[in-house]
Design a protein around this motif. Structure first.
Motif, short mmCIF file in Angstrom:
data_model
loop_
_atom_site.label_atom_id
_atom_site.label_comp_id
_atom_site.label_asym_id
_atom_site.label_seq_id
_atom_site.Cartn_x
_atom_site.Cartn_y
_atom_site.Cartn_z
N GLN A 135 50.53 8.39 85.35
CA GLN A 135 49.81 7.72 84.58
C GLN A 135 49.88 6.36 84.69
N ILE A 136 49.00 5.46 84.65
CA ILE A 136 49.26 4.04 84.47
C ILE A 136 49.33 3.37 83.11
N GLY A 137 48.30 3.95 82.44
CA GLY A 137 48.67 3.69 80.72
C GLY A 137 48.57 4.49 79.91
N GLY A 138 48.43 4.15 78.59
CA GLY A 138 48.62 5.28 77.66
C GLY A 138 49.66 5.35 76.94
N THR A 139 50.88 5.30 77.30
CA THR A 139 52.24 5.39 76.56
C THR A 139 52.75 3.93 76.56
N ASP A 140 53.10 3.34 75.23
CA ASP A 140 53.90 2.15 74.93
C ASP A 140 55.17 2.53 74.22
N LEU A 141 55.99 1.32 73.89
CA LEU A 141 57.22 1.38 73.36
C LEU A 141 57.18 0.37 72.17
N GLU A 142 57.58 0.87 71.17
CA GLU A 142 57.66 -0.04 69.90
C GLU A 142 58.45 -1.35 70.47
N HIS A 143 58.04 -2.55 69.75
CA HIS A 143 58.80 -3.81 70.03
C HIS A 143 60.06 -3.76 69.44
N ASP A 144 61.08 -4.05 70.00
CA ASP A 144 62.36 -4.00 69.55
C ASP A 144 63.05 -5.53 69.41
N GLU A 145 64.02 -5.38 68.71
CA GLU A 145 64.70 -6.90 68.40
C GLU A 145 66.23 -6.62 68.78
N PRO A 146 66.57 -6.78 70.20
CA PRO A 146 67.84 -6.71 70.80
C PRO A 146 68.82 -7.86 70.47
N GLY A 147 68.32 -8.95 69.66
CA GLY A 147 69.45 -9.85 69.35
C GLY A 147 69.32 -10.88 70.44
N PRO A 148 70.42 -12.02 70.25
CA PRO A 148 70.29 -12.94 71.19
C PRO A 148 70.73 -12.40 72.60
N PRO A 149 70.05 -13.12 73.63
CA PRO A 149 70.67 -12.58 74.86
C PRO A 149 71.69 -13.28 75.49
N ASP A 150 72.31 -12.63 76.25
CA ASP A 150 73.83 -13.02 77.04
C ASP A 150 73.50 -14.39 77.82
N PRO A 151 74.03 -15.69 77.25
CA PRO A 151 74.10 -16.85 77.98
C PRO A 151 74.38 -16.57 79.60
N ALA A 152 75.12 -15.76 80.12
CA ALA A 152 75.14 -15.55 81.35
C ALA A 152 74.22 -15.16 82.23
N LEU A 153 73.21 -14.36 81.60
CA LEU A 153 71.83 -14.05 82.20
C LEU A 153 70.84 -15.09 82.10
N PRO A 154 69.74 -14.83 83.13
CA PRO A 154 68.39 -15.36 82.84
C PRO A 154 67.66 -14.75 81.86
N VAL A 155 66.64 -15.43 81.25
CA VAL A 155 66.06 -14.79 80.28
C VAL A 155 64.53 -14.88 80.65
N LEU A 156 63.88 -13.78 80.60
CA LEU A 156 62.48 -13.68 80.63
C LEU A 156 61.65 -13.63 79.31
N TRP A 157 61.07 -14.67 78.76
CA TRP A 157 60.49 -14.67 77.69
C TRP A 157 59.02 -14.28 77.83
N VAL A 158 58.74 -13.28 76.98
CA VAL A 158 57.30 -12.81 77.05
C VAL A 158 56.54 -13.33 76.07
N ASN A 159 55.38 -13.77 76.18
CA ASN A 159 54.33 -14.43 75.21
C ASN A 159 53.75 -13.43 74.56
N ALA A 160 54.54 -13.24 73.08
CA ALA A 160 54.24 -12.08 72.30
C ALA A 160 52.70 -12.18 71.62
N GLY A 161 52.26 -13.42 71.80
CA GLY A 161 50.88 -13.53 71.01
C GLY A 161 49.80 -13.04 71.96
N LEU A 162 50.20 -12.65 73.21
CA LEU A 162 49.13 -11.98 74.18
C LEU A 162 49.01 -10.60 73.80
N GLY A 163 49.89 -9.84 73.20
CA GLY A 163 49.91 -8.64 72.77
C GLY A 163 49.67 -7.76 74.06
#
Length: 268
Positions: free
Chosen positions: A156-184
């Motif tokens: 299946q391509i669609g249908g199941t989603d996951l709740e948005h979580d809050e994992p805390g500040p990212p590790d500065p040693a990792l690149p961060v991919l920021w998702v535009n929350a406003g697009l839903g």
């Protein structure tokens, strides 16, 4: 990041798989990075819609105790870039022809979900699997949408989603991919977009930084940005300090929407 036993040799998340320990291995990596850095596309879609090229991505979504959304997106992003820099897509590699046919056309990704036996079956289809914080995702060798392996096509391509979580500040040693929350964006759409972002980031990095990232299994963090954070991140893009994904608008969002902003690790 850990290997996934059921996918065995398909996991490509350690130093040995990119040959970083040998000069010849480093030169091979440089060649693959140069191809990725060269950009994408250059031609329109084929006349036959069935021959449109796409990378299928499979997200492991068990019914009981599913992974956090942010971790699953990070695994998807890491899997996508790991495939693009895998030795098998390089010159003379067994995946080279299929990979280049996709990369040199319009980049498309299709995210699907699997659990149980379905997930196990995906491990027999050529690709790369990554696990981050218990979340598992698999990027498959690209090919025509009309010739998707039956084991993947039924997912299946669609249908199941996951709740948005809050994992805390990212590790500065990792690149961060920021998702535009406003697009839903849905989980599947976001997975495709962070996959684009990891590819763009790797190609934009100096090859030495990309190699360092590869040695750490392309591990990254995915976080959501609110309106204020997004404005600040857009400023980094304008300054050349971050990389933005602008969507073609085939699904969910308007053409030209900025969906994800990738920020290199602070330690690079």
């Amino acid at each position: 990041m850990t290997s996934i036993p059921e996918c065995g040799a398909e996991v490509r998340a350690d130093d040995e798989t990119i040959g970083a320990a040998t000069p010849s291995g480093i030169e091979g990596f440089r060649a693959r990075h140069a191809e990725l850095a060269g950009g994408y596309g250059g031609g329109g879609d084929p006349d036959d819609p069935a021959m449109v090229q796409a990378m299928q991505m499979v997200l492991h979504l068990p019914k009981i105790d599913p992974p956090p959304r942010s971790a699953l997106l990070a695994a998807a992003a890491s899997a996508a870039v790991a495939l693009c820099l895998d030795e098998r897509v390089g010159p003379g590699g067994e995946w080279e022809e299929r990979y280049l046919a996709w990369k040199r056309s319009r980049i498309r990704k299709v995210a699907r979900r699997a659990r149980g036996a379905q997930w196990q079956a995906t491990c027999d289809v050529a690709g790369v699997t990554v696990e981050i914080d218990g979340a598992q995702a698999r990027a498959l060798v690209p090919g025509p949408v009309g010739r998707v392996d039956p084991r993947i096509k039924r997912l299946q391509i669609g249908g199941t989603d996951l709740e948005h979580d809050e994992p805390g500040p990212p590790d500065p040693a990792l690149p961060v991919l920021w998702v535009n929350a406003g697009l839903g964006m849905t989980l599947g759409k976001a997975a495709a977009q962070v996959g684009h972002a990891s590819m763009l980031l790797a190609g934009a990095l100096p090859v030495e930084h990309a190699l360092r990232w590869a040695e750490h299994g392309f591990r990254c963090a995915v976080r959501e940005a609110d309106e204020q954070q997004w404005a600040s991140l857009a400023g980094q893009v304008a300054d050349g300090a971050a990389i933005a994904v602008r969507d073609a608008g085939y699904t969910e969002v308007a053409p030209g929407s900025m969906t994800v902003i990738a920020v290199p690790a602070a330690s690079w």
